[in-house]
Design an enzyme around this catalytic site. Structure first.
Site, PDB file in Angstrom:
ATOM      1  N   ASP A  72      32.771  54.649  42.885  1.00  0.00           N
ATOM      2  CA  ASP A  72      31.833  54.043  41.935  1.00  0.00           C
ATOM      3  C   ASP A  72      31.111  55.093  41.098  1.00  0.00           C
ATOM      4  OD1 ASP A  72      30.405  55.021  44.106  1.00  0.00           O
ATOM      5  OD2 ASP A  72      29.689  53.081  44.760  1.00  0.00           O
ATOM      6  N   ASP A 141      22.222  47.024  53.096  1.00  0.00           N
ATOM      7  CA  ASP A 141      22.540  45.590  53.053  1.00  0.00           C
ATOM      8  C   ASP A 141      24.041  45.336  53.270  1.00  0.00           C
ATOM      9  OD1 ASP A 141      23.596  46.547  50.720  1.00  0.00           O
ATOM     10  OD2 ASP A 141      22.378  45.329  49.363  1.00  0.00           O
ATOM     11  N   HIS A 143      26.589  46.680  51.756  1.00  0.00           N
ATOM     12  CA  HIS A 143      27.491  46.745  50.600  1.00  0.00           C
ATOM     13  C   HIS A 143      28.419  47.938  50.696  1.00  0.00           C
ATOM     14  CE1 HIS A 143      24.292  49.232  48.306  1.00  0.00           C
ATOM     15  NE2 HIS A 143      25.341  50.025  48.380  1.00  0.00           N
ATOM     16  N   GLU A 148      27.769  44.453  45.910  1.00  0.00           N
ATOM     17  CA  GLU A 148      26.502  43.945  46.426  1.00  0.00           C
ATOM     18  C   GLU A 148      26.700  42.598  47.133  1.00  0.00           C
ATOM     19  OE1 GLU A 148      24.236  45.920  46.552  1.00  0.00           O
ATOM     20  OE2 GLU A 148      23.417  46.667  44.675  1.00  0.00           O
TER      21      GLU A 148
HETATM   22  C1  GLP Z   1      25.279  53.818  47.212  1.00  0.00           C
HETATM   23  C2  GLP Z   1      26.779  53.955  47.002  1.00  0.00           C
HETATM   24  C3  GLP Z   1      27.550  53.527  48.238  1.00  0.00           C
HETATM   25  C4  GLP Z   1      27.006  54.244  49.449  1.00  0.00           C
HETATM   26  C5  GLP Z   1      25.544  53.887  49.596  1.00  0.00           C
HETATM   27  C6  GLP Z   1      24.899  54.468  50.839  1.00  0.00           C
HETATM   28  O1  GLP Z   1      24.848  52.512  47.105  1.00  0.00           O
HETATM   29  N1  GLP Z   1      27.233  53.178  45.904  1.00  0.00           N
HETATM   30  O2  GLP Z   1      28.941  53.816  48.062  1.00  0.00           O
HETATM   31  O3  GLP Z   1      27.751  53.877  50.581  1.00  0.00           O
HETATM   32  O4  GLP Z   1      24.859  54.353  48.441  1.00  0.00           O
HETATM   33  O5  GLP Z   1      24.433  55.740  50.659  1.00  0.00           O
HETATM   34  P1  GLP Z   1      23.926  56.629  51.842  1.00  0.00           P
HETATM   35  O6  GLP Z   1      25.157  57.155  52.513  1.00  0.00           O
HETATM   36  O7  GLP Z   1      23.142  57.706  51.179  1.00  0.00           O
HETATM   37  O8  GLP Z   1      23.113  55.776  52.741  1.00  0.00           O
END
Ligand code: GLP
Length: 271
Positions: A72, A141, A143, A148
């Protein structure tokens, strides 16, 4: 779906890096038939990236014939913005490994036609004959990528509006100011991830405990998009103890018991 519960983040990261490295080595990739790897951003994969860099430095692993597709990217922030996922990937992985620049694919959140950008990305994955291994993380959440809650479980690469929960969670990277967090992003779809031959999801830390409980102990649900992993023939969740705090004691013991040999084995590279 396998659940590997590691004692801590360090062990989880080492296990994941060695697993990926062994997959690349066993595949024996060539320029004509590269290994196709899906990659996430976020804090969860940083330990894995550090271990992979170490293996490359020691000359025990090469990314020369690896093609990557990132999950992403935010819409509307420059590629060289410290919070863009382009910047993140260079900083935490690509600048330190031997991957050719042309093998790196990251969605362009500044493309003139964002829908075309998403369509072309999906087509490019198809032309590569799909992704061999998709590594992912999750939001609190549940995702996956930026799919989402409520995302279609059959979704492909597209533009998504971020939920307020995600904007709050990610504001830690934007001076804790929710107004600075982009409101939309480009993301691979749930089904894009599910089409990969193999999927590994890292879930660590107490703030992911509720999501892990939903994925492991409850059914497939579009409000917790990562739960679709239950349908993947080769889905693995690697987590740490902190993330398991909402699981039933019985569930925890069950997974620790069936994976005890794997968890006790010292990570090694196949030569
Ligand atoms: C963002 C990214 C996700 C990732 C998430 C969690 O929302 N789009 O791909 O998994 O962050 O990030 P973290 O690993 O810092 O908790």
């Amino acid at each position: 779906m396998r659940i590997l519960i590691h004692e801590n983040y360090q062990q989880l990261s080492k296990w994941t890096a060695y697993y990926i490295a062994n997959k690349i080595k066993e595949f024996n990739p060539t320029p004509e038939k590269p290994f196709v790897l899906g990659l996430p951003t976020g804090s969860s994969p940083i330990g894995t990236y550090t271990e992979l860099i170490e293996l490359v430095k020691q000359d025990r692993l090469s990314f020369k014939n690896v093609v990557t597709f990132n999950m992403d990217e935010y819409v509307g922030i420059p590629k060289d913005h410290p919070q863009s996922y382009h910047y993140f990937m260079d900083k935490h992985l690509f600048n330190y490994i031997d991957i050719p620049r042309e093998n790196i694919n990251i969605l362009n959140g500044n493309a003139a036609d964002l829908e075309k950008e998403c369509y072309d990305y999906e087509k490019k994955i198809e032309r590569m004959e799909g992704i061999n291994l998709f590594l992912g993380g999750i939001g609190p959440d549940g995702h996956i990528a930026f799919n989402e809650p409520g995302s279609s479980l059959k979704s492909k690469t597209r533009i998504k509006t971020l939920t307020f929960d995600t904007i709050i969670a990610n504001s830690r990277f934007f001076d804790n100011d929710t107004r600075k967090v982009p409101k939309t992003a480009l993301t691979v779809g749930v089904d894009t991830v599910m089409q990969a031959e193999e999927v590994i999801i890292i879930i660590n830390g107490y703030n992911k405990a509720r999501a892990l409980q939903k994925v492991v102990e409850e059914g497939i649900n579009h409000m917790w998009t990562v739960s679709v992993l239950q349908l993947h023939p080769k889905g693995i969740i690697v987590c740490d103890e902190d993330a398991t705090l909402e699981l039933k004691v019985k569930t925890l013991k069950y997974y620790k018991d069936i994976e005890k040999e794997e968890l006790m084995r010292k990570p090694e590279l196949s030569e």
